[in-house]
Design a protein around this motif. Sequence first.
Motif, PDB file in Angstrom:
ATOM      1  N   SER A   1       0.872  -1.280  -0.060  1.00 56.64           N
ATOM      2  CA  SER A   1      -0.037   0.035  -0.040  1.00 56.64           C
ATOM      3  C   SER A   1       0.944   1.194   0.180  1.00 56.64           C
ATOM      4  CB  SER A   1      -1.033   0.166   1.174  1.00 56.64           C
ATOM      5  OG  SER A   1      -1.737   1.204   1.469  1.00 56.64           O
ATOM      6  N   SER A   2       0.653   2.308  -0.568  1.00 61.46           N
ATOM      7  CA  SER A   2       1.415   3.505  -0.885  1.00 61.46           C
ATOM      8  C   SER A   2       1.221   4.107   0.458  1.00 61.46           C
ATOM      9  CB  SER A   2       0.782   4.472  -1.854  1.00 61.46           C
ATOM     10  OG  SER A   2       0.725   3.798  -3.122  1.00 61.46           O
ATOM     11  N   SER A   3       0.175   4.161   1.169  1.00 61.88           N
ATOM     12  CA  SER A   3       0.065   4.567   2.510  1.00 61.88           C
ATOM     13  C   SER A   3       0.807   4.203   3.584  1.00 61.88           C
ATOM     14  CB  SER A   3      -1.484   4.660   2.873  1.00 61.88           C
ATOM     15  OG  SER A   3      -1.928   3.367   3.163  1.00 61.88           O
ATOM     16  N   ASP A   4       1.386   2.866   3.530  1.00 59.20           N
ATOM     17  CA  ASP A   4       2.202   2.235   4.074  1.00 59.20           C
ATOM     18  C   ASP A   4       3.775   2.635   4.070  1.00 59.20           C
ATOM     19  OD1 ASP A   4       0.236   0.677   5.128  1.00 59.20           O
ATOM     20  OD2 ASP A   4       0.664  -1.188   3.893  1.00 59.20           O
ATOM     21  N   SER A   5       4.089   3.412   3.102  1.00 62.61           N
ATOM     22  CA  SER A   5       5.479   4.145   3.039  1.00 62.61           C
ATOM     23  C   SER A   5       5.629   5.450   3.663  1.00 62.61           C
ATOM     24  CB  SER A   5       5.632   4.119   1.522  1.00 62.61           C
ATOM     25  OG  SER A   5       5.245   3.141   0.650  1.00 62.61           O
ATOM     26  N   ALA A   6       6.714   5.554   4.320  1.00 64.75           N
ATOM     27  CA  ALA A   6       7.326   6.773   4.653  1.00 64.75           C
ATOM     28  C   ALA A   6       7.186   7.726   3.702  1.00 64.75           C
ATOM     29  CB  ALA A   6       8.678   6.511   5.420  1.00 64.75           C
ATOM     30  N   SER A   7       6.906   8.756   3.798  1.00 66.83           N
ATOM     31  CA  SER A   7       6.762   9.791   2.777  1.00 66.83           C
ATOM     32  C   SER A   7       6.974  11.395   3.466  1.00 66.83           C
ATOM     33  CB  SER A   7       5.615   9.751   1.781  1.00 66.83           C
ATOM     34  OG  SER A   7       5.634  10.832   0.937  1.00 66.83           O
ATOM     35  N   ASN A   8       7.423  12.210   2.817  1.00 57.74           N
ATOM     36  CA  ASN A   8       7.278  13.636   3.022  1.00 57.74           C
ATOM     37  C   ASN A   8       6.486  14.422   2.250  1.00 57.74           C
ATOM     38  OD1 ASN A   8       8.815  13.248   5.432  1.00 57.74           O
ATOM     39  ND2 ASN A   8      10.975  13.128   4.188  1.00 57.74           N
ATOM     40  N   GLY A   9       5.769  13.664   1.135  1.00 57.92           N
ATOM     41  CA  GLY A   9       5.152  14.500   0.383  1.00 57.92           C
ATOM     42  C   GLY A   9       4.262  13.402  -0.513  1.00 57.92           C
ATOM     43  N   SER A  10       3.590  13.905  -1.595  1.00 53.38           N
ATOM     44  CA  SER A  10       2.706  13.058  -2.392  1.00 53.38           C
ATOM     45  C   SER A  10       3.535  11.874  -2.783  1.00 53.38           C
ATOM     46  CB  SER A  10       2.164  13.850  -3.531  1.00 53.38           C
ATOM     47  OG  SER A  10       1.487  13.163  -4.501  1.00 53.38           O
ATOM     48  N   TYR A  11       2.984  10.753  -2.946  1.00 44.60           N
ATOM     49  CA  TYR A  11       3.597   9.434  -3.673  1.00 44.60           C
ATOM     50  C   TYR A  11       4.077   9.834  -4.866  1.00 44.60           C
ATOM     51  CZ  TYR A  11       1.098   7.703   0.459  1.00 44.60           C
ATOM     52  OH  TYR A  11       0.241   7.905   1.457  1.00 44.60           O
ATOM     53  N   PHE A  12       3.332  10.667  -5.769  1.00 38.88           N
ATOM     54  CA  PHE A  12       3.349  10.467  -7.382  1.00 38.88           C
ATOM     55  C   PHE A  12       3.773  11.699  -7.889  1.00 38.88           C
ATOM     56  CE2 PHE A  12      -0.250   7.560  -5.744  1.00 38.88           C
ATOM     57  CZ  PHE A  12       0.302   6.733  -5.664  1.00 38.88           C
ATOM     58  N   ILE A  13       4.168  12.693  -7.050  1.00 39.04           N
ATOM     59  CA  ILE A  13       4.568  14.075  -7.657  1.00 39.04           C
ATOM     60  C   ILE A  13       5.586  13.944  -8.784  1.00 39.04           C
ATOM     61  CG2 ILE A  13       6.068  16.108  -7.092  1.00 39.04           C
ATOM     62  CD1 ILE A  13       3.083  16.531  -6.223  1.00 39.04           C
ATOM     63  N   ASP A  14       6.640  13.035  -8.677  1.00 30.51           N
ATOM     64  CA  ASP A  14       7.602  12.986  -9.557  1.00 30.51           C
ATOM     65  C   ASP A  14       6.987  12.488 -10.944  1.00 30.51           C
ATOM     66  OD1 ASP A  14       9.456  13.792  -7.835  1.00 30.51           O
ATOM     67  OD2 ASP A  14      10.236  11.887  -7.515  1.00 30.51           O
TER      68      ASP A  14
ATOM     69  N   ALA B   1       3.210  21.722  -4.581  1.00 33.66           N
ATOM     70  CA  ALA B   1       3.044  20.810  -5.857  1.00 33.66           C
ATOM     71  C   ALA B   1       2.265  21.573  -6.995  1.00 33.66           C
ATOM     72  CB  ALA B   1       2.057  19.660  -5.390  1.00 33.66           C
ATOM     73  N   LEU B   2       1.382  22.433  -6.655  1.00 33.75           N
ATOM     74  CA  LEU B   2       0.854  23.452  -7.687  1.00 33.75           C
ATOM     75  C   LEU B   2       2.102  24.446  -8.115  1.00 33.75           C
ATOM     76  CD1 LEU B   2      -2.684  23.861  -6.081  1.00 33.75           C
ATOM     77  CD2 LEU B   2      -1.786  22.623  -7.942  1.00 33.75           C
ATOM     78  N   SER B   3       2.818  24.961  -7.282  1.00 33.67           N
ATOM     79  CA  SER B   3       3.919  26.024  -7.596  1.00 33.67           C
ATOM     80  C   SER B   3       4.865  25.404  -8.790  1.00 33.67           C
ATOM     81  CB  SER B   3       4.145  26.744  -6.461  1.00 33.67           C
ATOM     82  OG  SER B   3       5.124  25.647  -6.104  1.00 33.67           O
ATOM     83  N   ILE B   4       5.081  24.164  -8.828  1.00 35.64           N
ATOM     84  CA  ILE B   4       6.096  23.547  -9.430  1.00 35.64           C
ATOM     85  C   ILE B   4       5.355  23.045 -10.836  1.00 35.64           C
ATOM     86  CG2 ILE B   4       7.661  23.056  -7.914  1.00 35.64           C
ATOM     87  CD1 ILE B   4       7.220  20.239  -7.957  1.00 35.64           C
ATOM     88  N   ASN B   5       3.972  23.109 -10.794  1.00 31.82           N
ATOM     89  CA  ASN B   5       3.244  22.771 -12.033  1.00 31.82           C
ATOM     90  C   ASN B   5       3.312  21.296 -12.214  1.00 31.82           C
ATOM     91  OD1 ASN B   5       1.597  23.376 -14.010  1.00 31.82           O
ATOM     92  ND2 ASN B   5       3.154  23.114 -15.795  1.00 31.82           N
ATOM     93  N   ALA B   6       3.321  20.623 -10.964  1.00 33.06           N
ATOM     94  CA  ALA B   6       2.989  19.304 -10.925  1.00 33.06           C
ATOM     95  C   ALA B   6       1.778  18.751 -11.242  1.00 33.06           C
ATOM     96  CB  ALA B   6       3.724  18.642  -9.565  1.00 33.06           C
ATOM     97  N   ALA B   7       0.880  19.418 -11.057  1.00 34.09           N
ATOM     98  CA  ALA B   7      -0.634  19.242 -11.133  1.00 34.09           C
ATOM     99  C   ALA B   7      -1.454  20.245 -11.383  1.00 34.09           C
ATOM    100  CB  ALA B   7      -0.963  18.038 -10.304  1.00 34.09           C
ATOM    101  N   ASP B   8      -2.607  20.230 -11.691  1.00 32.74           N
ATOM    102  CA  ASP B   8      -3.778  21.486 -11.722  1.00 32.74           C
ATOM    103  C   ASP B   8      -4.411  21.346 -10.531  1.00 32.74           C
ATOM    104  OD1 ASP B   8      -3.260  22.395 -14.810  1.00 32.74           O
ATOM    105  OD2 ASP B   8      -3.256  20.144 -15.141  1.00 32.74           O
ATOM    106  N   SER B   9      -4.746  20.240 -10.054  1.00 34.70           N
ATOM    107  CA  SER B   9      -5.503  20.228  -8.817  1.00 34.70           C
ATOM    108  C   SER B   9      -4.846  18.852  -7.981  1.00 34.70           C
ATOM    109  CB  SER B   9      -6.962  19.623  -9.237  1.00 34.70           C
ATOM    110  OG  SER B   9      -7.495  20.898  -9.843  1.00 34.70           O
TER     111      SER B   9
END
Length: 225
Positions: free
Chosen positions: A128-141, A169-177
């Motif tokens: 599960s993605s939610s089982d991973s240690a993370s400091n941000g969205s799993y899928f930003i890259d 995330a929005l400031s680096i244009n990683a996504a629109d929402s």
Amino acid sequence: MSEQDIALLPHQFAKSAAIAKQAGFTGVQIHAGHGFLLSQFLSPLFNHRTDLYGGSVENRSRIIIEVIAEVRSTVGGTFPIGIKINCSDQLEGGLTQEDALEVISLLNTTSIDLIEISGGSYFPGAKSSSDSASNGSYFIDFSVKAKGLTNIPLVVTGDFKKREQVIDALSINAADSIGLGRALILRPDLPNEWLEGEGVTFDFPKFKSPPQGESPLGILCFLRL
């Protein structure tokens, strides 16, 4: 599934979308992630077909393109249609990020209005993605790479716990929402609080013995700051 079985799918998806529209929903999302049927077509781990629906990424995406076309034809040109896809199945032999980027390029040729980036699978034993240690969205890259391949608005979902993470995330244009799921269980009014500038933060509770596979929670909110 026989090719005759597959040929029925676009109509079945379109019928469901038409019922949703008639019921008053203002849009629909085609679920092609998390190990469900359309996700399995995309994944080489599950899709061993040797016909037009197996093999290359284009062939594995074929049924999804056909579903989108049929749904669009049924609900009309102005009714919003989104799609959720995996950037990775997180399973050995499953959909890779490289393949998923090809899917993004193919989706860019369709009439889809929104692409939501997610990942993982309900398949037993899947991490599960939610089982991973993370400091941000799993899928930003992945979303950053996908943004360069499509003009369709992108939503990225997963592990947004702070307002600053959304802004970054929005400031680096990683996504629109930004998509929120589990956070809304804890604070249903969180999007409004963040939009008003409140820096609300919290910790998600943890299972002592977490169930295998992705969380089944289906609540989602798209947030644009």
